[in-house]
Design a protein around this motif. Structure first.
Motif, PDB file in Angstrom:
ATOM      1  N   ILE A 258       0.809  -1.338  -0.083  1.00 31.46           N
ATOM      2  CA  ILE A 258       0.057   0.030  -0.022  1.00 31.46           C
ATOM      3  C   ILE A 258       0.872   1.122  -0.028  1.00 31.46           C
ATOM      4  CG2 ILE A 258      -1.697   1.248   1.222  1.00 31.46           C
ATOM      5  CD1 ILE A 258      -2.781  -1.303   0.108  1.00 31.46           C
ATOM      6  N   LEU A 261       2.023   1.843  -3.376  1.00 26.73           N
ATOM      7  CA  LEU A 261       0.921   2.462  -4.308  1.00 26.73           C
ATOM      8  C   LEU A 261       0.842   4.122  -3.853  1.00 26.73           C
ATOM      9  CD1 LEU A 261      -1.646  -0.242  -4.570  1.00 26.73           C
ATOM     10  CD2 LEU A 261      -0.264   0.847  -6.535  1.00 26.73           C
ATOM     11  N   LEU A 262       0.938   4.157  -2.616  1.00 27.18           N
ATOM     12  CA  LEU A 262       0.743   5.705  -2.188  1.00 27.18           C
ATOM     13  C   LEU A 262       1.906   6.703  -2.680  1.00 27.18           C
ATOM     14  CD1 LEU A 262      -0.265   7.901  -0.227  1.00 27.18           C
ATOM     15  CD2 LEU A 262       0.972   7.033   1.571  1.00 27.18           C
ATOM     16  N   ILE A 265       1.089   6.940  -6.600  1.00 25.78           N
ATOM     17  CA  ILE A 265       0.042   8.208  -6.973  1.00 25.78           C
ATOM     18  C   ILE A 265       0.212   9.508  -6.402  1.00 25.78           C
ATOM     19  CG2 ILE A 265      -1.899   6.266  -7.440  1.00 25.78           C
ATOM     20  CD1 ILE A 265      -2.758   6.839  -4.677  1.00 25.78           C
ATOM     21  N   PHE A 352      -1.355   7.373   6.725  1.00 26.57           N
ATOM     22  CA  PHE A 352      -1.339   6.832   5.259  1.00 26.57           C
ATOM     23  C   PHE A 352      -2.696   6.597   4.743  1.00 26.57           C
ATOM     24  CE2 PHE A 352       3.267   4.740   6.351  1.00 26.57           C
ATOM     25  CZ  PHE A 352       3.690   5.937   5.958  1.00 26.57           C
ATOM     26  N   ILE A 356      -3.855   8.600   1.481  1.00 28.21           N
ATOM     27  CA  ILE A 356      -4.285   7.754   0.120  1.00 28.21           C
ATOM     28  C   ILE A 356      -5.654   8.601  -0.292  1.00 28.21           C
ATOM     29  CG2 ILE A 356      -5.345   5.758  -0.830  1.00 28.21           C
ATOM     30  CD1 ILE A 356      -3.141   4.390   0.948  1.00 28.21           C
TER      31      ILE A 356
END
Lengths: 661, 302
Positions: A258, A261-262, A265, A352, A356
């Motif tokens: 995760i 991915l954070l 993006i 986090f 997101i």
């Protein structure tokens, strides 16, 4: 200036990173921090290929990272091998796992893919934990300080020239290795995404079906994307294990995926600077969070910034104010939260999570996207070819024009459950003609298109192109044999420019490999230049020259339809299928379209035309076939078909006798 | 291959059936969560990646309320809480993403909400696993050679009741009909005057409600803690894939299949590898039959 910007940026980055240890006064804490950023950046650059370019969500990158880390650690643990073999094993093994992961991932999209990658990551973690013989299980593996070069050989260099002590040099050599590999990763990713491979990745994201019909196998290029991405994750993992000098199974968990991915993006998709920003944030953030005073100051700054932003928005428009309220409240809420809590580290994941949510809904293109809006000079420049190719070089002949019948459809049946969408339909298309396919809605015209291009596999019957049987082949194989098509509902690669769309069609002209792209060989440069010249010529031919650098989704509707034809022409088709090309066009656009279709035939390309505008069909076609309820009810020259009583009945209903009354 | 010889030894047959029985109980939990995935997928083609956290919150809150309300009074409170939690997830994470047609958006947003819920739970209830007292006696019932815990029977019965209740609601009530209509064709349902956005919110509420209920059911059988949901939710997704995302029967069959395979693996191979076969099964099913074993294949339209 704008052209030179990426080079200036890269140069400054390289100089900055190489000078950093000396600027930071040999502070090992900061050196290690930058080293970690470089390692994470390598992985995130790779993840961006999957997330940004192919548009898939991977929750398995922590697993791939873990494979790389364990690859390096295990060969040290068992065979005492050092950094270099470790990196090699990490990259190769993880690349193979990337291909394995791609297999189930190929047939699924979106949420399925996310879950598949999540399952993959979980399996990897379990196996690392349980396979004690290989991985030493939950105890983990401890590694000695890394040795990059045999530093005794370089003694005079680091002692007299740099004035370093042995220990300092040993620490620095690994830092330099990480930084250097990160710069190499930036270069490699940059070259891959700008090659025909990168275009294929974006094409399969924007429209998988059109991608296949352009002869670019979605299947194959998803594997390529996953393998490149996995290899980079493996490299990062191997570096990570030597950087931390300890690996244990629990590091490579869901939260880490995760976090990656954070970073992608948050930094911004489809850019090289984005992953660096993302890596900086995810590496630096935990350090910030461990210092409560710093967190409070930052929360105060965020709240102040949010209030200022709110004020600016409030002055501009009321409507936007309402939309801007939730994120502003979110930002403001941070401050009292941090004042109340004494240990923010426990709330790390909540922070986090909030980040997101914030990025997904309010900053979808990340920090780089935001910066590009504010400073347009940062936007990626779209390269267009300077010189279009000479007109005669636009189309390459496939040498099928001499065949007696170009396409033969033999008693094709297409059955969906109880419905026969096509019922023993026979067609024979003569080369060099325009063959019209008409019929009321739901008569099976589009089904026929899909059978001819391999999207559907017919229940019975056969399709021959010249002498070769093509039913049962995949869409990309059929496209490779010279059947191109357009789509009833436009299927362009929206985020790509007009010329890039055509370049995807020209994919078949490239012989250069992924290695050519990475090394930027003369062969690849030559092919790219030739393809761009041809793409430009095709755009000029279609009257789209001025739009070459415009993103397809921003083109007017009529131009989008023309661009679809341009892209199909790039395939050097011997047969071009046009599915309702005039639908939704204005009268002048239709006149232009008719002219272009004639010109295309003039170049020796055979066409099948599905169309509802009867004047277009009657004016253009040499032969017309009429379908009704999946059966061919009439065929012949337009004038004859037009007066066929069965055709009139199919279109207007009732019997001929009634029509005559 | 000592596990094969273990399997072949005669006295193990009763152990085998013992394992099958507890596999069925676990499998029914998977089926209930998978059923929850199906509810939201039917209306909006979206899934809650934080479904496991909905389950966990149900169990944790149930444990907290237990001393004050008693078991049976606690249940309706949990159901209502589950509905509210699901609605919150939909409004915060899913609706904005549906409006911008961003698949990436809802996947990431529900994941984010999931980790926020989990982290909050860790901070409220701590990181250690807790024991959830069963309302039924702890002594096993003997059926022939097989011993079954009353709590396990309750899992099976409760899961079936829950699914039956939701299905009945969908088939009999007018709201349920709106739900079914939206599942079949969201655009047409919208044109017929159904507030499809509200239906989607409702589907999330029902989905989280079943998950919260599943949490209370499973808690006495397993341990209760902030991380209890993650693996359950992943395996339930495996079940949803095996059974197809549009078939309640598929979910039950898939759930039982996976549950039994897992307990057998746990006993005959190694407890550590217990979670692996299910996940591998998913990868295989997806590679061969992406619509699931019971799912309808859809025809792609061009």
């Amino acid at each position: 200036m704008a052209r030179a910007l990426p080079f200036i940026g890269a140069g400054l980055l390289a100089i900055g990173l190489f000078a950093f240890p000396f600027l930071a006064g040999q502070n090992s804490y900061y050196i290690h921090l930058v080293q970690m950023m470089a390692i994470y950046a390598i992985l995130i650059l790779g993840l961006d290929i999957v997330v940004g370019y192919t548009g898939q969500v991977s929750l398995g990158h922590a697993g791939l990272f873990g494979i790389g880390a364990y690859g390096a650690a295990v060969i040290f643990h068992h065979f005492g091998m050092g950094v270099w073999p470790g990196l090699l094993v990490g990259v190769i093994v993880t690349g193979i796992f990337g291909a394995v992961l791609a297999v189930p991932a190929l047939r699924v999209i979106g949420p399925y893919l996310a879950m598949v990658t999540l399952a993959f990551g979980t399996i990897i973690q379990i196996v690392i934990n349980e396979w004690t013989g290989l991985t030493n299980g939950p105890l983990g593996v401890t590694l000695p300080p890394p040795r990059v070069v045999d530093f005794a050989d370089w003694r005079s260099f680091w002692q007299s020239t740099l004035g370093l002590k042995a220990a300092e040099f040993q620490r620095l050599e690994f830092y330099y290795l990480c930084v250097l590999l990160m710069l190499v990763a930036i270069l490699v990713v940059n070259r891959v995404v700008r090659s025909q491979y990168g275009r294929a990745f974006e094409a399969l994201r924007d429209s998988p079906i059109a991608c296949d019909c352009m002869g670019v196998s979605v299947y194959r290029y998803k594997v390529y994307a996953f393998v490149v991405s996995a290899a980079l994750a493996g490299l990062a993992g191997a570096l990570f294990s030597w950087s931390e000098r300890y690996v244990s199974p629990n590091t490579y968990n869901f939260e880490l995926s995760i976090l990656f991915l954070l970073a992608v993006i948050l930094g911004g998709r489809k850019s090289r600077a984005g992953p660096l920003i993302g890596a900086f944030i995810i590496v630096y953030l935990p350090n910030v969070l461990s210092d409560i005073e710093l967190v409070r100051i930052m929360a105060g700054m965020i709240a102040a910034a949010a209030l200022v932003a709110l004020g600016i928005i409030a002055l501009r428009s009321r409507e936007k104010l309402v939309r801007a309220l939730p994120p502003v409240i979110l930002c403001l809420a941070f401050l009292p939260l941090t004042l109340n809590v004494n240990n923010v580290t426990d709330y790390r994941l909540t922070i986090f999570g909030l980040m997101i949510l914030f990025v997904v809904f309010y900053l979808p293109d990340g920090v780089m996207g935001f910066l590009r809006e504010v400073f347009p000079v940062l936007k990626p420049r779209h390269v267009t070819a300077a010189q279009p190719a000479v007109a005669s070089a636009i189309f390459a002949d496939r040498g099928l024009a001499d065949a007696k019948t170009l396409l033969r459809v033999e008693s094709v049946v297409m059955q969906f459950g109880g419905l026969k969408a096509l019922d023993s339909v026979k067609l024979a298309i003569a080369p060099g003609t325009i063959h019209g396919l008409i019929g009321p809605n739901g008569s099976g015209k589009s089904t026929m298109m899909n059978v001819l291009t391999g999207i559907y596999r017919p229940t019975a019957g056969a399709v021959y192109l010249s002498q070769h049987r093509i039913d049962g082949l995949t869409p990309s194989e059929i496209a490779g044999k010279g059947i191109a098509r357009t789509f009833q509902n436009v299927q362009l690669f929206g985020e790509m420019t007009a010329i890039e769309n055509v370049l995807v069609g020209l994919h078949h002209t490239f012989r250069s490999t992924l290695m050519d792209a990475v090394l930027r060989t003369p062969r690849r440069a030559r092919e790219e230049a030739e393809a761009r010249a041809r793409a430009m010529a095709i755009l000029d031919f279609m009257g789209l020259g001025q739009f070459a650098g415009t993103e397809a989704r921003n083109l007017p509707y009529g131009k989008q339809r023309m661009l679809e034809i341009a892209r199909a022409l790039a395939l050097d088709p011997s047969l071009l299928l046009l599915d309702e090309p005039a639908a939704g066009l204005s009268a002048p656009d239709i006149a232009e379209l008719v002219e272009i279709i004639r010109k295309i035939r003039g170049h020796g390309i055979t066409l099948i035309l599905i169309e509802h505008h009867m004047d277009v069909v009657m004016g253009l076609c040499d032969t017309v076939s009429v379908l009704d309820f999946g059966q061919k009810i009439a065929e012949g020259p337009p004038a004859k078909v037009q007066n066929d009583p069965r055709v009139i009945e199919a279109y207007l209903g009732g019997t001929v006798a009634e029509a005559a009354e | 291959m000592d596990w094969i010889s273990t399997l072949l030894q005669a006295p193990t047959t009763s152990i085998f059936w013992q394992l099958v029985a507890s596999g069925v109980a676990v499998g029914m939990i998977y089926a209930t969560i998978a059923f929850g995935y199906q509810l939201t997928f039917a209306t909006s083609k979206t899934l809650n990646f934080g479904q496991g956290e909905a389950l966990m919150l149900g169990a944790m809150l149930g444990l907290t309320l237990l001393p004050y309300l008693g078991y049976w009074l606690m249940l309706p409170v949990i159901l209502i809480f589950g509905m509210a939690q699901g609605a919150v997830v939909e409004r915060l994470g899913v609706r904005p993403a549906i409006e911008t047609k961003s698949e990436f958006g809802w996947i990431m947003a529900t994941i984010a909400l999931g980790i926020i819920f989990r982290n909050m739970a860790e901070n409220i209830w701590g990181r250690d696993d807790l024991k959830f007292p069963s309302p039924l006696p702890e002594t096993a019932i003997e059926l022939g050679t097989v011993r079954i815990l009353p709590a396990e029977i309750m899992v099976v019965v409760g899961a079936l009741l829950m699914m039956a209740a939701v299905e009945t609601f969908n088939r009999r009530s007018i709201y349920g009909k709106a739900f079914v209509a939206t599942s079949n064709d969201i655009d047409a349902a919208g044109l017929m005057g159904i507030d499809t956005r509200r239906v989607i919110t409702m589907s999330y509420a029902m989905s989280s409600m079943t998950a919260a209920f599943a949490g209370v059911l499973v808690a006495p059988v397993t341990l209760t803690g902030a991380t209890m949901g993650a693996v359950l939710a992943l395996k339930a997704f495996a079940v949803a894939i095996i059974g197809g995302l549009d078939s309640a029967l598929g979910a039950i069959v898939g759930g039982i299949l996976l549950g039994v395979i897992e307990t057998l693996t746990g006993y005959y191979v190694s407890t550590g590898y217990k979670d692996v076969p299910g996940l591998i099964l998913v990868l295989i099913v997806l590679a061969i039959r992406p619509a699931g074993l019971f799912g309808r294949r859809t025809i792609k339209k061009v």
